[in-house]
Motif scaffolding. Sequence first.
Motif, PDB file in Angstrom:
ATOM      1  N   GLY A  11     -32.884   1.696 -17.380  1.00  0.00           N
ATOM      2  CA  GLY A  11     -30.796   2.542 -17.752  1.00  0.00           C
ATOM      3  C   GLY A  11     -30.803   2.032 -18.509  1.00  0.00           C
ATOM      4  O   GLY A  11     -29.415   2.660 -18.894  1.00  0.00           O
ATOM      5  N   SER A  12     -31.425   3.003 -19.960  1.00  0.00           N
ATOM      6  CA  SER A  12     -30.884   3.038 -21.383  1.00  0.00           C
ATOM      7  C   SER A  12     -31.774   3.679 -22.084  1.00  0.00           C
ATOM      8  O   SER A  12     -33.115   4.154 -21.467  1.00  0.00           O
ATOM      9  CB  SER A  12     -31.317   1.500 -21.962  1.00  0.00           C
ATOM     10  N   VAL A  13     -31.262   3.978 -22.850  1.00  0.00           N
ATOM     11  CA  VAL A  13     -33.061   5.343 -23.474  1.00  0.00           C
ATOM     12  C   VAL A  13     -33.146   4.210 -25.259  1.00  0.00           C
ATOM     13  O   VAL A  13     -32.496   3.465 -25.979  1.00  0.00           O
ATOM     14  CB  VAL A  13     -31.989   6.448 -24.055  1.00  0.00           C
ATOM     15  N   LEU A  14     -34.265   5.600 -25.059  1.00  0.00           N
ATOM     16  CA  LEU A  14     -35.215   4.710 -26.244  1.00  0.00           C
ATOM     17  C   LEU A  14     -35.276   5.715 -27.242  1.00  0.00           C
ATOM     18  O   LEU A  14     -35.457   6.758 -26.804  1.00  0.00           O
ATOM     19  CB  LEU A  14     -36.472   3.854 -26.060  1.00  0.00           C
ATOM     20  N   PHE A  15     -34.761   5.626 -28.494  1.00  0.00           N
ATOM     21  CA  PHE A  15     -35.185   7.099 -29.648  1.00  0.00           C
ATOM     22  C   PHE A  15     -36.100   6.673 -31.101  1.00  0.00           C
ATOM     23  O   PHE A  15     -36.291   5.085 -31.322  1.00  0.00           O
ATOM     24  CB  PHE A  15     -33.447   7.351 -30.354  1.00  0.00           C
ATOM     25  N   GLY A  17     -38.074   5.612 -33.946  1.00  0.00           N
ATOM     26  CA  GLY A  17     -37.521   4.598 -35.282  1.00  0.00           C
ATOM     27  C   GLY A  17     -36.241   3.824 -34.480  1.00  0.00           C
ATOM     28  O   GLY A  17     -36.488   2.930 -36.168  1.00  0.00           O
ATOM     29  N   MET A  18     -36.147   3.841 -33.420  1.00  0.00           N
ATOM     30  CA  MET A  18     -35.619   2.590 -33.422  1.00  0.00           C
ATOM     31  C   MET A  18     -36.120   1.476 -32.925  1.00  0.00           C
ATOM     32  O   MET A  18     -37.392   1.370 -31.474  1.00  0.00           O
ATOM     33  CB  MET A  18     -34.367   2.553 -32.500  1.00  0.00           C
ATOM     34  N   THR A  19     -35.561   0.309 -32.487  1.00  0.00           N
ATOM     35  CA  THR A  19     -36.560  -0.959 -32.148  1.00  0.00           C
ATOM     36  C   THR A  19     -35.856  -0.990 -30.329  1.00  0.00           C
ATOM     37  O   THR A  19     -34.320  -0.820 -30.315  1.00  0.00           O
ATOM     38  CB  THR A  19     -36.364  -1.656 -32.144  1.00  0.00           C
ATOM     39  N   MET A  20     -36.249  -1.895 -29.433  1.00  0.00           N
ATOM     40  CA  MET A  20     -35.738  -2.401 -28.039  1.00  0.00           C
ATOM     41  C   MET A  20     -36.422  -3.581 -27.685  1.00  0.00           C
ATOM     42  O   MET A  20     -37.092  -3.926 -28.154  1.00  0.00           O
ATOM     43  CB  MET A  20     -35.419  -0.863 -27.201  1.00  0.00           C
ATOM     44  N   ALA A  21     -35.644  -4.388 -27.758  1.00  0.00           N
ATOM     45  CA  ALA A  21     -35.926  -5.516 -26.968  1.00  0.00           C
ATOM     46  C   ALA A  21     -36.459  -5.507 -25.568  1.00  0.00           C
ATOM     47  O   ALA A  21     -35.235  -5.202 -24.626  1.00  0.00           O
ATOM     48  CB  ALA A  21     -35.206  -6.707 -27.244  1.00  0.00           C
ATOM     49  N   VAL A  50     -38.457   6.059 -19.904  1.00  0.00           N
ATOM     50  CA  VAL A  50     -37.842   7.346 -19.453  1.00  0.00           C
ATOM     51  C   VAL A  50     -36.700   6.432 -19.169  1.00  0.00           C
ATOM     52  O   VAL A  50     -36.464   5.432 -18.157  1.00  0.00           O
ATOM     53  CB  VAL A  50     -38.703   7.932 -18.746  1.00  0.00           C
ATOM     54  N   GLY A  51     -35.573   7.164 -18.781  1.00  0.00           N
ATOM     55  CA  GLY A  51     -34.267   6.768 -18.179  1.00  0.00           C
ATOM     56  C   GLY A  51     -34.086   7.205 -16.590  1.00  0.00           C
ATOM     57  O   GLY A  51     -34.348   8.231 -16.079  1.00  0.00           O
ATOM     58  N   ILE A  52     -33.554   5.617 -16.160  1.00  0.00           N
ATOM     59  CA  ILE A  52     -32.954   6.201 -14.799  1.00  0.00           C
ATOM     60  C   ILE A  52     -32.035   6.826 -14.450  1.00  0.00           C
ATOM     61  O   ILE A  52     -31.188   6.607 -14.460  1.00  0.00           O
ATOM     62  CB  ILE A  52     -33.163   4.800 -14.258  1.00  0.00           C
ATOM     63  N   THR A  53     -31.898   8.013 -13.409  1.00  0.00           N
ATOM     64  CA  THR A  53     -31.548   9.271 -13.333  1.00  0.00           C
ATOM     65  C   THR A  53     -30.798   8.706 -11.773  1.00  0.00           C
ATOM     66  O   THR A  53     -29.378   9.136 -11.296  1.00  0.00           O
ATOM     67  CB  THR A  53     -31.931  10.942 -12.926  1.00  0.00           C
ATOM     68  N   LEU A 174     -22.760   4.341 -25.746  1.00  0.00           N
ATOM     69  CA  LEU A 174     -22.356   5.616 -24.857  1.00  0.00           C
ATOM     70  C   LEU A 174     -22.975   5.027 -23.781  1.00  0.00           C
ATOM     71  O   LEU A 174     -24.029   3.993 -23.486  1.00  0.00           O
ATOM     72  CB  LEU A 174     -22.656   6.499 -24.615  1.00  0.00           C
ATOM     73  N   ASP A 175     -22.505   6.126 -22.155  1.00  0.00           N
ATOM     74  CA  ASP A 175     -23.436   5.425 -20.821  1.00  0.00           C
ATOM     75  C   ASP A 175     -24.691   6.592 -20.789  1.00  0.00           C
ATOM     76  O   ASP A 175     -24.861   7.551 -21.907  1.00  0.00           O
ATOM     77  CB  ASP A 175     -22.223   6.222 -19.871  1.00  0.00           C
ATOM     78  N   MET A 176     -24.933   6.273 -20.221  1.00  0.00           N
ATOM     79  CA  MET A 176     -26.558   7.038 -20.174  1.00  0.00           C
ATOM     80  C   MET A 176     -26.312   8.451 -20.331  1.00  0.00           C
ATOM     81  O   MET A 176     -27.855   9.344 -21.220  1.00  0.00           O
ATOM     82  CB  MET A 176     -27.121   6.431 -19.487  1.00  0.00           C
TER      83      MET A 176
END
Length: 225
Positions: A11-15, A17-21, A50-53, A174-176
């Motif tokens: 439910g979130s977006v990875l970009f 060069g960015m990190t995510m836990a 992938v983002g859940i739509t 921002l929202d998804m």
Amino acid sequence: MSTTLPLFPLGSVLFPGMTMALHVFEDRYLTLVNDLLSLPADQPRRFGVVGITLGHEVGEKAAHQWADVGCTAEISTVQRRPNSSVDLVVTGVERFRAVEWLAPDGTTPYLRAQTVPLAEEVGEEAEVWRERAAHHFAVYLERLDRIGIIVADDTDLPKDPVAASYALADAIVLDMPDKQALLEADSAAERLARAVELLRRENRVLSALRLLPAGRFPHQVINLN
């Protein structure tokens, strides 16, 4: 040329060069992680975010629809917990488009897709848009600070327009759908231009919040990782 990627719908977006836990606890995604960790040491341990739509994250049939454009994630760190769950830190590598979805089956319990990488175009006047975005982002951070949201010390945007566009997309709250639109932008210039528009909107909202009586705001840290 297409590549088969295991997928982790979120439910979130990875970009890039960015990190995510990520906290992984469902059996199907623990299998995904174990499959990647069992690869030879010289092979990258990558999956697609992938983002859940339509739907939500938890449960085998919780997510019903996913965005076609996602980001490849490479596992940076792994921490196993006593309850068999796993904590991951991943880094975004590159954008991709899913061209064919591969449903879970008896041998692979998680979603996969045939994917193709998306080129990173700089676009026209990207440097100009980067400067405009940096200005509006500075205003945004100042207004967040005034309403009590913690801002990290290191918030300078990268000089490279592509890197700056992703850093901004990741940092703005921002929202998804807005985040997904930034991920899907055709060029860094387009992404930065959209970020400027979104920052103007958010700055108007934050300016109005300053006029409200003092209250409690959620604890959050704004950081360019």
